[in-house]
Design a protein around this motif. Structure first.
Motif, mmCIF file in Angstrom:
data_model
loop_
_atom_site.group_PDB
_atom_site.id
_atom_site.type_symbol
_atom_site.label_atom_id
_atom_site.label_comp_id
_atom_site.label_asym_id
_atom_site.label_seq_id
_atom_site.Cartn_x
_atom_site.Cartn_y
_atom_site.Cartn_z
ATOM 1 N N ILE A 232 0.882 -1.169 -0.059
ATOM 2 C CA ILE A 232 0.050 0.109 0.102
ATOM 3 C C ILE A 232 0.829 1.162 0.110
ATOM 4 O O ILE A 232 1.547 1.485 0.906
ATOM 5 N N LEU A 233 0.589 2.215 -0.981
ATOM 6 C CA LEU A 233 1.362 3.522 -1.111
ATOM 7 C C LEU A 233 0.324 4.577 -0.659
ATOM 8 O O LEU A 233 -0.698 4.610 -1.244
ATOM 9 N N THR A 234 0.765 5.142 0.567
ATOM 10 C CA THR A 234 -0.206 6.341 0.879
ATOM 11 C C THR A 234 0.432 7.430 0.657
ATOM 12 O O THR A 234 1.595 7.789 0.573
ATOM 13 N N THR A 235 -0.514 8.184 0.207
ATOM 14 C CA THR A 235 -0.123 9.682 -0.562
ATOM 15 C C THR A 235 -0.942 10.671 0.314
ATOM 16 O O THR A 235 -2.258 10.586 0.647
ATOM 17 N N GLY A 236 -0.251 11.808 0.211
ATOM 18 C CA GLY A 236 -0.694 13.089 0.962
ATOM 19 C C GLY A 236 -0.573 14.311 -0.077
ATOM 20 O O GLY A 236 0.513 14.696 -0.347
ATOM 21 N N GLY A 237 -1.724 15.161 -0.223
ATOM 22 C CA GLY A 237 -1.767 16.270 -1.049
ATOM 23 C C GLY A 237 -1.854 17.647 -0.543
ATOM 24 O O GLY A 237 -2.332 17.484 0.674
ATOM 25 N N MET A 238 -1.707 18.685 -1.429
ATOM 26 C CA MET A 238 -2.159 19.913 -0.878
ATOM 27 C C MET A 238 -3.641 19.939 -0.947
ATOM 28 O O MET A 238 -4.100 20.993 -0.181
ATOM 29 N N ASP A 239 -4.301 19.119 -1.390
ATOM 30 C CA ASP A 239 -5.811 19.034 -1.342
ATOM 31 C C ASP A 239 -6.184 18.471 -0.122
ATOM 32 O O ASP A 239 -7.774 18.610 0.332
ATOM 33 N N GLY A 240 -5.568 18.236 0.857
ATOM 34 C CA GLY A 240 -5.839 17.655 2.253
ATOM 35 C C GLY A 240 -6.251 16.213 2.083
ATOM 36 O O GLY A 240 -6.402 15.718 3.314
ATOM 37 N N LEU A 241 -6.201 15.589 0.937
ATOM 38 C CA LEU A 241 -6.571 14.215 1.197
ATOM 39 C C LEU A 241 -5.444 13.263 1.444
ATOM 40 O O LEU A 241 -4.467 13.590 1.161
#
Length: 451
Positions: A232-241
């Motif tokens: 599982i690759l977990t990603t965090g963005g500037m969109d808050g998601l």
């Protein structure tokens, strides 16, 4: 028994209360008052001499001549009569058996070996140029994989530095339309690497063949934080998601966490893979639980922690206590906080006096390393749990944005806004490593770009 020792009464005699009390008290302690000498250890001849002969001799003659005194002294030495104690209550204890007890043991206390104090070098061992390194607090542009290869993003390009031979190679370069690179993260196998981009895409690459495997989409803006939990690759963005991506399947989005309302700049999975910590520019720290994510409420956090007063980017799970998480706050906060992630309790908070950019736990000692911004731009080594400063490593001239730790746990690489990459031998010697079975989460991925 001496008749004078006690007062005896016949049946016709009366006793006053005081006499009865004395008699009862002496009777109750009779066994305790009787000290019986060990007759086998006594020398009655010597005792008689000391009590009678010596005194009589002095009384009769008045003065003992020097020759007689020398003669008597010689007799004492010959017959072992130069002693002072006449009555002996106990045999002389036997000599200790050699080798049965260590010479360092005294009165039942065993001395503990003193551990030699480790020398911590105050200067970096190697310095590499890192031109075009972005001075952006919210990105994550440095990672050291299990294959002993360091990945660093400089502008639109990701470079690989092999620590075993010091060689450098270029992995990829993104065009200006999609760049720059905003995050890099090695997979657990040390071969595959995830690259987050400014255009919201995430690319998966095979470093051994320098080929792109696929592109993941799902965010609406740049992806500044990444972390792996097996496949599982977990990603965090500037969109808050926060998105969990299963890289083995075509429909890769398996869970989405919604809790931050500004950019997610810190992501770290616990060693067990059960809990995820996320920090954001909204000053929030969230703890997510995979058990809850697989239930009917996949977006519900386990803990929402609001103690920081600035962005939370620096996150590190303790290697020797599974439920202990460390977090660091930005310039308006400057604190390192310790959390019990089972209860959500803040265990301790230490004001460092400067922006906390990154955190690393030692794999070999109970020590924590933090990197900072103004005014010192230093790396600080702390002793846990006392949080006493063991060392401050200086050399960078701008804030130390990123840190990564070598697979053996000894060396730390730091990248700063001064566009240099420095290597520090800050942690203790590595422990004997146990071979672990290799897992390849990419076995089902075809080597084509799937969008």
């Amino acid at each position: 028994m001496d008749a004078g020792s006690f007062t005896y009464f016949n049946k016709s005699q009366s006793r006053n209360p005081l006499q009865e009390q004395i008699i009862r008290r002496r009777s109750s302690h009779e066994n305790l008052d009787r000290f019986i000498p060990n007759r086998s250890a006594m020398d009655f001849d010597f005792a008689r001499y000391m009590l009678t002969d010596g005194r009589v001799e002095k009384e009769e003659t008045g003065v003992i001549s020097p020759s007689r005194e020398a003669y008597r002294k010689g007799l004492k030495e010959i017959f072992n009569m130069n002693r002072t104690r006449i009555l002996a209550f106990k045999n002389k204890p036997p000599s200790p058996v050699k080798g049965l007890l260590s010479e360092s043991i005294s009165f039942g206390q065993q001395s503990k070996p003193v551990k030699a104090r480790r020398h911590i070098s105050q200067s970096s061992e190697r310095i590499l140029d890192a031109p075009d390194l972005l001075d952006d607090y919210y990105l994550n542009l440095l990672d050291w994989g299990s294959g002993n290869v360091l990945a660093i993003a400089l502008g639109n390009t990701v470079y690989l530095w092999d620590a075993s031979d010091g060689s450098t190679s270029e992995l990829l370069t993104i065009d200006d339309e999609n760049g720059p690179v905003t995050s890099v993260r090695w997979a657990p196998d040390g071969r595959h690497i995830a690259v987050g981009l400014n255009n919201s895409d995430i690319q998966l690459w095979d470093s051994s063949s320098n080929r792109q495997l696929r592109t993941l989409q799902g965010h609406q803006s740049r992806v500044g934080s990444l972390d792996w939990n097996n496949h599982i690759l977990t990603t965090g963005g500037m969109d808050g998601l926060i998105i969990n991506n299963d890289v083995r399947v075509r429909n890769h989005i398996v869970e989405t966490y919604r809790g931050h309302h500004q950019e997610v700049c810190g992501l770290k999975w616990s060693a067990s893979g059960q809990q995820l910590a996320s920090g954001g520019n909204d000053n929030l720290l969230h703890i997510w639980d995979r058990g809850m994510a697989s239930s009917n409420s996949p977006t519900q956090w386990l803990h929402r922690l609001e103690n920081h007063t600035a962005a939370v980017k620096a996150l590190a799970w303790c290697p020797f206590q599974s439920n202990l998480l460390t977090s660091g706050g930005g310039g308006a906060d400057q604190c390192i906080k310790f959390w019990n992630t089972h209860t959500g309790a803040c265990l301790n908070s230490v004001n460092t006096g400067s922006q906390v950019c990154s955190l690393l736990w030692s794999k070999n000692e109970r020590e924590l390393l933090s990197s900072h911004g103004l005014t010192q731009n230093q790396l600080t080594l702390w002793k846990y749990p006392s949080m006493v400063k063991l060392a401050e490593l200086r050399g960078h001239t701008s804030r130390v944005l990123f840190m990564a730790q070598s697979p053996d746990g000894c060396t730390v690489a730091s990248a700063a806004a001064d566009e240099t990459l420095r290597f520090w031998n800050v942690f203790g010697a590595p422990e004997a490593a146990k071979p672990a079975p290799k897992k390849d989460p990419f076995s089902n991925i075809t080597h084509t770009c799937i969008r």
